[in-house]
Design a protein around this motif. Sequence first.
Motif, PDB file in Angstrom:
ATOM      1  N   LEU A  67      26.577  50.683  45.037  1.00 21.79           N
ATOM      2  CA  LEU A  67      26.531  51.514  46.260  1.00 21.79           C
ATOM      3  C   LEU A  67      27.265  50.826  47.418  1.00 21.79           C
ATOM      4  O   LEU A  67      26.873  50.975  48.577  1.00 21.79           O
ATOM      5  CB  LEU A  67      25.079  51.826  46.669  1.00 21.79           C
ATOM      6  CG  LEU A  67      24.266  52.728  45.745  1.00 21.79           C
ATOM      7  CD1 LEU A  67      22.809  52.845  46.235  1.00 21.79           C
ATOM      8  CD2 LEU A  67      24.870  54.132  45.636  1.00 21.79           C
ATOM      9  N   ASN A  68      28.305  50.088  47.081  1.00 18.11           N
ATOM     10  CA  ASN A  68      28.997  49.282  48.102  1.00 18.11           C
ATOM     11  C   ASN A  68      29.734  50.144  49.132  1.00 18.11           C
ATOM     12  O   ASN A  68      30.265  51.204  48.813  1.00 18.11           O
ATOM     13  CB  ASN A  68      30.017  48.346  47.449  1.00 18.11           C
ATOM     14  CG  ASN A  68      29.395  47.511  46.380  1.00 18.11           C
ATOM     15  OD1 ASN A  68      29.389  47.904  45.230  1.00 18.11           O
ATOM     16  ND2 ASN A  68      28.841  46.382  46.740  1.00 18.11           N
ATOM     17  N   PRO A  69      29.819  49.616  50.358  1.00 18.04           N
ATOM     18  CA  PRO A  69      30.396  50.381  51.466  1.00 18.04           C
ATOM     19  C   PRO A  69      31.837  50.026  51.826  1.00 18.04           C
ATOM     20  O   PRO A  69      32.439  50.677  52.679  1.00 18.04           O
ATOM     21  CB  PRO A  69      29.510  49.935  52.629  1.00 18.04           C
ATOM     22  CG  PRO A  69      29.237  48.481  52.314  1.00 18.04           C
ATOM     23  CD  PRO A  69      29.121  48.410  50.808  1.00 18.04           C
ATOM     24  N   GLU A  70      32.390  48.955  51.248  1.00 17.98           N
ATOM     25  CA  GLU A  70      33.626  48.396  51.833  1.00 17.98           C
ATOM     26  C   GLU A  70      34.783  49.390  51.870  1.00 17.98           C
ATOM     27  O   GLU A  70      35.569  49.409  52.824  1.00 17.98           O
ATOM     28  CB  GLU A  70      34.026  47.127  51.082  1.00 17.98           C
ATOM     29  CG  GLU A  70      33.174  45.903  51.404  1.00 17.98           C
ATOM     30  CD  GLU A  70      31.806  45.887  50.734  1.00 17.98           C
ATOM     31  OE1 GLU A  70      31.544  46.768  49.894  1.00 17.98           O
ATOM     32  OE2 GLU A  70      30.987  45.011  51.063  1.00 17.98           O
ATOM     33  N   ILE A  71      34.908  50.214  50.839  1.00 16.64           N
ATOM     34  CA  ILE A  71      36.044  51.147  50.811  1.00 16.64           C
ATOM     35  C   ILE A  71      35.889  52.211  51.909  1.00 16.64           C
ATOM     36  O   ILE A  71      36.875  52.637  52.526  1.00 16.64           O
ATOM     37  CB  ILE A  71      36.203  51.764  49.396  1.00 16.64           C
ATOM     38  CG1 ILE A  71      37.589  52.363  49.220  1.00 16.64           C
ATOM     39  CG2 ILE A  71      35.115  52.778  49.082  1.00 16.64           C
ATOM     40  CD1 ILE A  71      37.941  52.688  47.757  1.00 16.64           C
ATOM     41  N   ASN A 106      29.318  43.627  62.499  1.00 21.13           N
ATOM     42  CA  ASN A 106      29.048  42.461  61.659  1.00 21.13           C
ATOM     43  C   ASN A 106      29.299  42.862  60.213  1.00 21.13           C
ATOM     44  O   ASN A 106      29.598  44.031  59.931  1.00 21.13           O
ATOM     45  CB  ASN A 106      27.636  41.890  61.918  1.00 21.13           C
ATOM     46  CG  ASN A 106      26.554  42.537  61.060  1.00 21.13           C
ATOM     47  OD1 ASN A 106      26.688  43.670  60.612  1.00 21.13           O
ATOM     48  ND2 ASN A 106      25.471  41.819  60.854  1.00 21.13           N
ATOM     49  N   THR A 107      29.212  41.928  59.288  1.00 23.74           N
ATOM     50  CA  THR A 107      29.627  42.245  57.924  1.00 23.74           C
ATOM     51  C   THR A 107      28.647  43.187  57.224  1.00 23.74           C
ATOM     52  O   THR A 107      28.920  43.678  56.143  1.00 23.74           O
ATOM     53  CB  THR A 107      29.821  40.956  57.092  1.00 23.74           C
ATOM     54  OG1 THR A 107      30.501  41.285  55.885  1.00 23.74           O
ATOM     55  CG2 THR A 107      28.499  40.283  56.768  1.00 23.74           C
ATOM     56  N   GLU A 108      27.528  43.467  57.864  1.00 25.52           N
ATOM     57  CA  GLU A 108      26.544  44.393  57.295  1.00 25.52           C
ATOM     58  C   GLU A 108      26.605  45.754  58.001  1.00 25.52           C
ATOM     59  O   GLU A 108      25.686  46.560  57.906  1.00 25.52           O
ATOM     60  CB  GLU A 108      25.152  43.749  57.433  1.00 25.52           C
ATOM     61  CG  GLU A 108      24.047  44.405  56.658  1.00 25.52           C
ATOM     62  CD  GLU A 108      24.040  44.141  55.155  1.00 25.52           C
ATOM     63  OE1 GLU A 108      24.927  43.448  54.638  1.00 25.52           O
ATOM     64  OE2 GLU A 108      23.111  44.654  54.511  1.00 25.52           O
ATOM     65  N   GLY A 109      27.682  45.985  58.753  1.00 25.69           N
ATOM     66  CA  GLY A 109      27.861  47.300  59.374  1.00 25.69           C
ATOM     67  C   GLY A 109      27.078  47.518  60.659  1.00 25.69           C
ATOM     68  O   GLY A 109      26.958  48.654  61.123  1.00 25.69           O
TER      69      GLY A 109
END
Length: 446
Positions: free
Chosen positions: A350-354, A436-439
Amino acid sequence: MRLTLCPLLICLSLSTGDAQKVTPEDMAARVKMEFLHAWNGYKTYAWGHDGFKPVSKTYYDWYGTPFYLTAVEALDTMTLMGLTEEADSTREFIATHLSFDRDVYVNVFEFTIRIMGSLLTNYQLSRDERLLHLADDLGKRMLPAFVTGTGLPYLEVNLRTGAVRGEMSNPAAAGTLLVEFGSLTAMTGKGEYYNSAKLALLALYGARSEIGLVGDGINVTTGEWTKTDSHLDAGIDSYYEYVLKCGYLFDDSDCKQMWLTHFEAINKYLLDSSSTGYWYGHADMNTGKRTKSWFGALEAYFPACLALFGQVNKADRLLQSCFTMWCKYGIEPDEYNYITGKAEKPRYYLNPEIMESAYYLYETTFDPVYQNMGKVFLDSLVTYCRTDEGYTELDNVVTKAKMDRMEPYFMAETMKYLYLLFAPPEVLPFDKVIFNTEGHPIRRAW
Ligand code: DMJ
């Protein structure tokens, strides 16, 4: 007769013509509805706990004692979506129940990006002083982790006793702290936070190889590299991200210089291309020799960094490659071999990076092509990851076999970036915040 449609063709048609018939307002409303679907599942079956298992409809906690991770992570997403009542009651719950006075060893990196990051963002959004007080309390309890002699923090700290453990770390764990610790200094006036996290960044930079790369394993007490594979993937990814972002957020000239050095080395030794697109692979940190032609879901954060740094063409080319990786199976694998075109690690977490990168590129260019990608991402999530009561990770993107876990970052990042991609600009001024890296977006208010 049953027709099997090729995911690539579905993706391509959705990302061009069809998607344009749906308005951004419709899409923002759809994302909000899907967020609420996941949130209601968590509230029904996992409230008071860290995470939700959406297939067995139960919960999990990271450390036996709960830190309410999903609620903490979801809070600013709710506020940005205008779910004011839900956000107010969740904030009240967090402010009155969250306590760090617990006899458990926690992961310094994860507690910083997930909990401290969220508390700082939500303090800025609500001005609720209790959240800043909690962030300060957490920061104070994590400071003993930095006492190593090298400046690189231990992996874990006991929140009650200050005891530490975990010498074998990596650049992401040791170098993804300054956005939060630096902001905490700016908000509290306590200089030790900024200084501790900055020393860790400087220690990593100082340990770089002669060709300007870092490896993916380091001993925090000796400062020696334990693994020398270099890439943009897990173990290194957000170190580079924070070097870049801290240059902007704090106008820190060391960070700006560090980014320039690393960026040159990354482009010289990791940049690669194949018939499947334009990629960044793996190389040995000392020799620069290619070690693997892999690129994965987590590395899809890099187009966002490129866009932030003003390299829009590069960012677009890389995101287009990420999009073909997504479309290959209709959803992206954890690791993709860009030479063979095969999934090396077929899970999807369920990754968000894209989605994050599509959002940055949309905000930088206002080209609807990125919103069209966003529609494909949401359709894929709904088709393959939605359950009766939430969203779940996939064990295999080829077979689409489901696991039983909804990571809290799905609420903090995946849903937030998708929403922001379609939301009107007044929801969040992109040029005034650093995520931050967690959105969790932090506004430079100093
Ligand atoms: C998040 O926890 C953070 O973005 C982290 O930096 C790495 N990626 C995961 C989600 O994929």
